[in-house]
Design an enzyme around this catalytic site. Structure first.
Site, mmCIF file in Angstrom:
data_model
loop_
_atom_site.group_PDB
_atom_site.id
_atom_site.type_symbol
_atom_site.label_atom_id
_atom_site.label_comp_id
_atom_site.label_asym_id
_atom_site.label_seq_id
_atom_site.Cartn_x
_atom_site.Cartn_y
_atom_site.Cartn_z
ATOM 1 C CG HIS A 136 -5.498 -8.614 8.133
ATOM 2 N ND1 HIS A 136 -4.164 -8.548 8.464
ATOM 3 C CD2 HIS A 136 -5.980 -7.348 8.260
ATOM 4 C CE1 HIS A 136 -3.847 -7.299 8.767
ATOM 5 N NE2 HIS A 136 -4.935 -6.545 8.653
ATOM 6 C CG HIS A 141 -6.249 -5.476 12.998
ATOM 7 N ND1 HIS A 141 -5.358 -4.449 13.205
ATOM 8 C CD2 HIS A 141 -6.262 -5.692 11.652
ATOM 9 C CE1 HIS A 141 -4.851 -4.060 12.040
ATOM 10 N NE2 HIS A 141 -5.375 -4.807 11.083
ATOM 11 C CD GLU A 184 -2.555 -3.408 9.348
ATOM 12 O OE1 GLU A 184 -2.244 -4.610 9.457
ATOM 13 O OE2 GLU A 184 -3.738 -3.021 9.190
ATOM 14 C CB SER A 203 -2.889 -12.044 9.677
ATOM 15 O OG SER A 203 -2.460 -10.857 9.038
HETATM 16 FE FE FE Z 1 -5.072 -4.458 9.005
#
Ligand code: FE
Ligand code: PHE
Length: 297
Positions: A136, A141, A184, A203
């Protein structure tokens, strides 16, 4: 797996001078200790997501992943990514055990350091894991930190977090919602259609499709104060996604001092995750199919 070596925590330079050392440690990525299973988990997830994300993730995200040299063969080395990332935008990845206390997290971001969980999920957690893991954090990110505008947004968010933390829990909650619905779970309108930029979506195989293609969720134009009032889901796909027109729009909308915004929002009730309101720029009104009736955070 052997536990990684702790790195001396450093004092960080911020607006307010040097801040205290972290309460949580930075760890060195124990790259040589990753098992064949760990690398295979990365490879499986990487390949699956890349296939899904062509035509779904925004161009900046896909280009950055290629530029960083991420691929399916092995878990990337933080050191190698840092050379590329440092040259591009001055960000540095630091290894951590997992989620950090809020203030530690903000202070890292304010100093252009992105904390990345060093361990990867087990093979039986391929499709879902509640906590952020290396996949993730790194796959989701890190690529957009290569983009100069997004890189600046993340630093500004960190500074804003330090400030909100000092103002109080309500301010912090408002700011956390902004992070949730942009960093997010953000969508962006690109010239050739709607695309994903949020790390929580890119993700996740299921949410990569759901966020763009399902009739169930709302898709609403970005509105700072609206977002800061909106509850969210941590255990299901989102009921509402907010759509930016560009990273420039995101930067401009979040540049002003939030202090008066926080004061205004204190007098307004929070909104349920799935609510559509007068004044919303509705790109798609969700059918609400399959929504859990309670559990908004
Ligand atoms: Fe995150
Ligand atoms: N302008 C915000 C503030 O004054 C800082 C911020 C920028 C927060 C970008 C989030 C994202 O607090």
């Amino acid at each position: 797996m052997a536990s990684p070596r702790r790195v001396e925590s450093e004092r960080l330079q911020t607006d307010k001078g040097y801040v205290p050392v972290y309460t949580t440690a930075i760890v060195e990525q124990p790259w040589d200790d990753y098992s064949a299973d760990d690398h295979a988990t990365w490879g499986t997830l990487y390949e699956r997501q890349r296939k899904l994300l062509v035509g779904r993730a925004c161009d900046e995200f896909l280009q950055a992943q290629d530029a960083m040299g991420m691929d399916a063969r092995a878990i990337p080395r933080f050191d190698q990514l840092n050379e590329v990332l440092g040259a591009a935008t001055g960000w540095t990845l630091v290894g951590v055990e997992g989620l950090l206390p809020e203030l530690d997290f903000f202070e890292h971001l304010a100093n252009r350091r992105f904390p990345v969980t060093w361990w990867i999920r087990r093979p039986d957690q391929i499709d879902y894991i509640a906590e952020p893991d290396l996949f993730h954090d790194l796959f989701g990110h890190v690529p957009l930190l290569m983009n100069p505008l997004f890189a600046d947004y993340m630093e500004a968010y960190g500074r804003g977090g330090v400030k909100a933390h000092a103002i109080g829990p309500e301010a912090l909650q408002n700011l956390t919602r902004l992070y949730w619905y942009t960093v997010e779970f953000g969508l962006i309108r690109q010239a050739d259609g709607l695309r994903i930029y949020g790390a929580g979506i890119v993700s996740s195989a299921g949410e990569s499709k759901y966020s763009l293609e399902s009739d169930a969720p709302n898709r609403i134009g970005f509105d700072l104060e609206r977002i800061m009032r909106t509850r969210y889901r941590i255990d299901t796909f989102q009921k509402t996604y907010f759509v930016i027109d560009s990273f420039r729009q995101l930067m401009d909308a979040t540049a002003p001092d939030f202090t008066p915004v926080y004061a205004r929002l204190m007098r307004q009730p929070a909104l349920p995750a799935g609510e559509v309101r007068d004044g919303d720029r509705v790109l798609h009104r969700g059918s609400g199919e399959g929504w859990a009736q309670d559990g908004d955070v």
